[in-house]
Design a protein around this motif. Structure first.
Motif, short mmCIF file in Angstrom:
data_model
loop_
_atom_site.label_atom_id
_atom_site.label_comp_id
_atom_site.label_asym_id
_atom_site.label_seq_id
_atom_site.Cartn_x
_atom_site.Cartn_y
_atom_site.Cartn_z
N VAL A 126 36.71 44.45 45.37
CA VAL A 126 36.33 46.10 45.85
C VAL A 126 36.99 46.97 46.33
N ASP A 127 35.98 47.87 45.99
CA ASP A 127 36.79 48.72 46.10
C ASP A 127 37.17 49.54 47.53
N ALA A 128 38.07 50.33 47.94
CA ALA A 128 37.87 51.15 49.13
C ALA A 128 36.05 51.06 50.05
N PHE A 129 36.00 51.35 51.11
CA PHE A 129 34.74 51.39 51.34
C PHE A 129 34.75 51.65 52.74
N ALA A 156 40.57 48.62 49.60
CA ALA A 156 40.36 47.89 48.69
C ALA A 156 41.57 46.89 48.38
N GLY A 157 40.46 46.33 47.46
CA GLY A 157 41.12 45.16 47.79
C GLY A 157 40.41 43.51 46.81
N SER A 158 40.89 41.97 46.95
CA SER A 158 40.74 41.01 46.41
C SER A 158 40.11 40.56 47.44
N PHE A 159 39.38 39.25 47.76
CA PHE A 159 38.62 38.83 48.79
C PHE A 159 38.40 37.42 48.42
N VAL A 160 37.92 36.23 48.73
CA VAL A 160 37.77 35.08 48.63
C VAL A 160 35.39 35.50 48.95
N MET A 161 35.27 35.70 47.90
CA MET A 161 33.66 35.23 48.43
C MET A 161 32.88 33.94 48.35
N GLY A 162 32.04 33.60 48.41
CA GLY A 162 31.22 32.38 48.54
C GLY A 162 32.79 31.64 49.35
N THR A 163 32.17 29.50 48.68
CA THR A 163 32.86 28.82 49.51
C THR A 163 32.67 27.72 48.61
N SER A 164 34.05 27.02 48.71
CA SER A 164 34.30 25.89 47.87
C SER A 164 34.63 24.55 49.02
N ALA A 187 28.68 42.15 48.18
CA ALA A 187 30.34 41.61 48.03
C ALA A 187 31.32 41.72 49.46
N GLU A 188 30.46 44.13 49.34
CA GLU A 188 31.17 44.53 50.65
C GLU A 188 30.89 44.06 51.70
N TRP A 189 29.64 43.43 52.23
CA TRP A 189 29.64 42.60 53.59
C TRP A 189 30.15 41.97 53.08
N GLU A 190 30.62 40.91 52.91
CA GLU A 190 31.62 39.53 52.99
C GLU A 190 32.73 39.78 53.19
#
Length: 455
Positions: free
Chosen positions: A221-224, A196-204, A317-320
């Motif tokens: 994203v929760d643990a998976f 679990a934890g946050s991450f940067v999704m997408g791009t700038s 989001a999990e995939w990325e």
């Protein structure tokens, strides 16, 4: 949208942003030339009758795709960026994909094969002249060569569409390529735990990223747990042979209605024969290879398999996160393996081979978590409906992605063996109707982490 502060997870920069104008022009020219070389192969290996024939109502005649590639290049590079006079304004409507559905395109007064080839050649000559003079800054459309990257990706996307048309055509094989490499990773674990934890999704920061990939935003994203490799033909055969297509309990209501209405009993292009299951692949009739990822399955088939396996499809989001996040640095990489552009050692891309590679064939392409083949081989269905990210802005036109937002379309990720490296990255988003099977689509499964598995 959550601010990405210096102490938050970060996004890896793209070195393309720092290239001088001449470097950007060289990069754009190479990408455009590679795309055109591929278009030439796909339209040059068949005769004129094949080019104008509609091989499936799901697809355009190949000659329409070819002239449409030229039309878009003229609109954006020659007219908009270059400010030049239109070459063929009389055909703009003919090659507007939103005015004419694929099924009706053969009835249009399309350019013939010779005229289409001459047109795209003339457009390309003018586009290269524009490239020599165009500023690489000043406008969003020209910043870091975006317009040239956009047109390259557009052509490569149509090349993949034309490759799918080749898969649907009847007749002797006309496309040839070496077999993909064998599995080289040894015995891989069946699943990988993602904490679990946050991450940067997408791009700038990706200069040639398209509007639906933007902007970068922090996602929790929760643990998976995720399959290490895409679901293989061998694994899918277990579902099929266990009566998976006949058992209502594995299917959603919409999926079961689709399966029943169309009498779907196996992946597209598969056929049961006396000695087992066979498939047709670009005109070649061959036994289904059990070690390759399954391809030509719909979202509904992927969803049913996952339910049968006691799992589910991953969210986008999990995939990325599994593909991009590096827990050691807190950075979201450009690709699973890091920030370098793909090479043949990383992934099965660019029509280099004409099928997915066996599971475990690209150990150098694994993500920081140890997930394999997230880029290339097969597009992977996710459970996510296609929508814009927080802060989304349509650019440079709404019809690229915004008009498709909604629950009718599901997101696919990762590219396929038919996707060029210029048209895929860790942030790239594809989408299609959940019934689609002619595309090079597969999947991998996920599940919620059990309490004892959570870090």
């Amino acid at each position: 949208m959550t601010d990405v502060s210096p102490t938050s997870p970060t996004e890896a920069p793209n070195p393309l942003r720092d290239l001088p104008a001449e470097g950007l022009r060289s990069r754009a020219a190479e990408a455009l030339e590679r795309a055109r070389a591929r278009s030439t192969v796909l339209t040059g290996v068949v005769d004129d009758d094949d080019l104008v024939r509609q091989h499936s109502k799901l697809m355009s005649p190949l000659v329409w795709d070819l002239a449409h590639i030229g039309s878009q290049e003229e609109l954006w590079l020659v007219r908009d960026v270059g400010g030049r006079e239109p070459l063929r304004p009389d055909i703009d409507d003919l090659y507007d994909a939103f005015q004419h559905p694929r099924a009706s395109r053969p009835s249009l007064p399309l350019l013939g094969p010779a005229e289409a080839r001459a047109y795209v050649a003339e457009v390309r000559a003018k586009a290269f002249d524009v490239l020599e003079r165009a500023p690489m800054t000043g406008r969003p459309l020209t910043e870091a060569g975006f317009a040239f990257g956009m047109i390259t990706q557009h052509e490569q996307q149509h090349d993949e569409t034309m490759l799918a048309t080749h898969q649907l055509r009847q007749g002797d094989p006309v496309l040839h390529a070496p077999e993909p490499p064998p599995a080289r990773s040894g015995e891989l674990p069946g699943e990988v735990f993602i904490p679990a934890g946050s991450f940067v999704m997408g791009t700038s920061l990706e200069p040639w990223a398209l509007d639906n990939e933007r902007p970068a935003h922090e996602v929790e994203v929760d643990a998976f747990v995720l399959d290490t490799v895409p679901v293989t033909n061998g694994a899918y055969l277990e579902f099929l042979e266990s009566g998976g297509y006949d058992r209502r309990e594995w299917w959603s209501a919409a999926g079961w209605e689709y399966r029943s209405a169309h009498d779907i009993t196996a992946p597209r292009f598969w056929r049961r024969e006396r000695d087992g299951w066979w498939r047709v692949r670009f005109g070649v009739h061959e036994p289904v290879p059990v070690d390759q990822p399954v391809v030509h399955v719909s979202f509904y088939e992927a969803e049913a398999y996952a339910a049968w396996a006691g799992k589910r499809l991953p969210t986008e989001a999990e995939w990325e996160k599994a593909a991009r996040f590096d827990p050691a640095t807190g950075e979201s990489r450009r690709y699973p393996w890091g920030n370098d552009d793909p090479t043949p050692e990383h992934a099965n891309l660019g029509q280099r081979h004409l099928s997915p590679a066996p599971a475990g064939a690209y150990p150098k392409g694994a993500s920081a978590f140890g997930v394999h083949q997230l880029i290339g081989d097969v597009w992977e269905w996710t459970s996510t409906d296609f929508a814009g990210y927080p802060g989304f802005r349509a650019f440079p036109y709404r019809e690229y992605s915004e008009v498709f937002f909604g629950p009718e379309y599901k997101v696919l990720r990762g590219g396929s063996f038919g996707t060029d490296a210029a048209a895929i990255r860790g942030t790239f988003r594809n989408w299609d109707y959940p019934i689609r099977r002619q595309i090079f689509s597969g999947f991998r499964c996920a599940r919620d982490a059990a309490p004892g598995e959570r870090a």
